[in-house]
Design an enzyme around this catalytic site. Structure first.
Site, short mmCIF file in Angstrom:
data_model
loop_
_atom_site.label_atom_id
_atom_site.label_comp_id
_atom_site.label_asym_id
_atom_site.label_seq_id
_atom_site.Cartn_x
_atom_site.Cartn_y
_atom_site.Cartn_z
N ARG A 53 1.00 -1.11 -0.10
CA ARG A 53 0.12 -0.08 -0.11
C ARG A 53 1.00 1.22 -0.06
O ARG A 53 2.04 1.17 0.50
CB ARG A 53 -1.06 -0.03 1.16
N LYS A 79 -2.28 -2.61 7.78
CA LYS A 79 -3.48 -2.26 8.43
C LYS A 79 -3.57 -2.86 9.84
O LYS A 79 -3.47 -3.98 9.73
CB LYS A 79 -4.54 -2.39 7.67
N HIS A 139 -2.47 2.16 -6.06
CA HIS A 139 -3.25 1.12 -5.69
C HIS A 139 -3.44 0.34 -7.06
O HIS A 139 -3.71 -1.05 -7.01
CB HIS A 139 -4.52 1.48 -5.11
N ARG A 164 -0.77 -2.23 -7.21
CA ARG A 164 -1.03 -3.14 -6.14
C ARG A 164 -2.00 -4.18 -6.98
O ARG A 164 -1.74 -5.24 -6.79
CB ARG A 164 -1.68 -2.35 -5.03
N HIS A 187 -4.55 -9.02 3.36
CA HIS A 187 -5.83 -8.62 3.24
C HIS A 187 -6.25 -9.59 4.54
O HIS A 187 -6.00 -10.76 4.81
CB HIS A 187 -6.61 -9.16 2.09
N TYR A 241 -10.27 -10.29 -7.31
CA TYR A 241 -9.35 -10.29 -8.49
C TYR A 241 -9.71 -11.36 -9.54
O TYR A 241 -9.20 -11.62 -10.49
CB TYR A 241 -7.88 -10.44 -7.95
#
Length: 306
Positions: free
Chosen positions: A151, A175, A248, A251, A274, A283
């Protein structure tokens, strides 16, 4: 309401949420209290939430923004349940239905053109040593983004000591403060190493501003996500790419490249950091080789025979 302050402190200490997340949740919950005038959990009712959702919708907020506000409220109700404070169940807060997420995808050729765009500038800068550094830095940024799927916030937070170009892997804090390992391709390792060799400053940050002209001796500052976005936009335009290209998007390119070459979804989930597999599954509809093979085998068969 003191319980909201307690909830935010819980998010900070127990859940490791960032200051930005805490500020957002404080703002979202304050907005709810301002609307509902709830003084205690007992004042938060089904009817109150229903009216709040109608009010949000009529404020012409998009569904995604509405959901941000509702997720904060639902999280607060979950916290009350955890604390055994009498309140309505969090399941009462239903999120607004949103359109399926549309991925911004660029193909492999476009990625290569972007990655090599800084080299075009560098070729003209070889005569001046100080002019090379911005291009070496930008090349390292682009290569590292595509190689690791970081990120942009994670990239900006990197320090020099975090990245060992000889080892080819390093840990990153993502995150929620979660640590994961990312791997660096040979081209990215080479680009980062060349950039670091030319650095003459003592800043601990990996990617920093490059002072120019009379300010050449000024202390460099850590690059921000906004600056990285501008850098990527600059090279996308230089490479002749008309699509919107952001960190992004690189990414996304990282993830689709892995899946299209046979990586399993769980491994890609881990590499992207994730928390939920459903986030990674967005995806799969663009990387399903079986569907592509079905299309190629059965679509327009009669036309091919003519």
């Amino acid at each position: 309401m003191k319980l909201i302050t307690d909830y935010l402190e819980y998010l900070e200490i127990e859940k490791g949420r960032s200051i930005k997340t805490l500020d957002n949740y404080r703002r979202y919950l304050t907005r709810f209290l301002s609307f509902s005038r709830a003084a205690s959990p007992a004042d938060i009712t089904d009817d109150t939430i229903r009216k709040y959702r109608i009010w949000l919708n009529r404020k012409n907020l998009d569904r995604k923004t509405q959901n941000f506000l509702l997720i904060a409220l639902r999280g607060f109700l979950k916290y009350l349940l955890r604390r055994r404070v009498a309140a309505i169940p969090p399941e009462v807060v239903e999120l607004a239905k949103t359109p399926a997420h549309r991925l911004d995808i660029i193909d492999t050729d476009d990625v290569e053109r972007i990655l090599h765009a800084p080299l075009q500038n560098n070729a003209h800068a070889k005569q001046k040593e100080d002019a090379m550094l911005p291009h070496l830095r930008d090349r390292a940024i682009l290569e590292l983004l595509f190689s690791t799927g970081l990120r942009v916030s994670e990239l900006c937070a990197l320090d020099r000591e975090h990245v060992n170009t000889k080892k080819g892997e390093f840990s990153v804090r993502g995150k929620g403060g979660k640590i994961r390992v990312v791997f660096v391709s040979e081209s990215a390792r080479s680009a980062v190493a060349r950039y670091m060799e030319k650095r003459g400053d003592i800043s601990p940050a990996l990617f920093v501003s490059v002072p120019r002209g009379k300010t050449g001796h000024a202390e460099p500052t850590r690059l921000t996500p906004r600056t990285i976005q501008r850098i990527l936009k600059h090279y996308a335009i230089k490479a002749g790419i008309t699509k919107k290209v952001t960190p992004h998007v690189l990414r996304h390119a990282f993830a689709t490249d892995l899946l299209m070459n046979g990586a399993d979804i769980r491994s890609v989930q881990a590499l992207l950091g994730h928390a939920n597999i459903a986030t990674t599954q967005i995806y799969t509809h663009v990387t399903d080789k079986h569907l592509r093979e079905v299309h190629q085998a059965f679509h327009g068969v009669r036309r091919k025979k003519k």
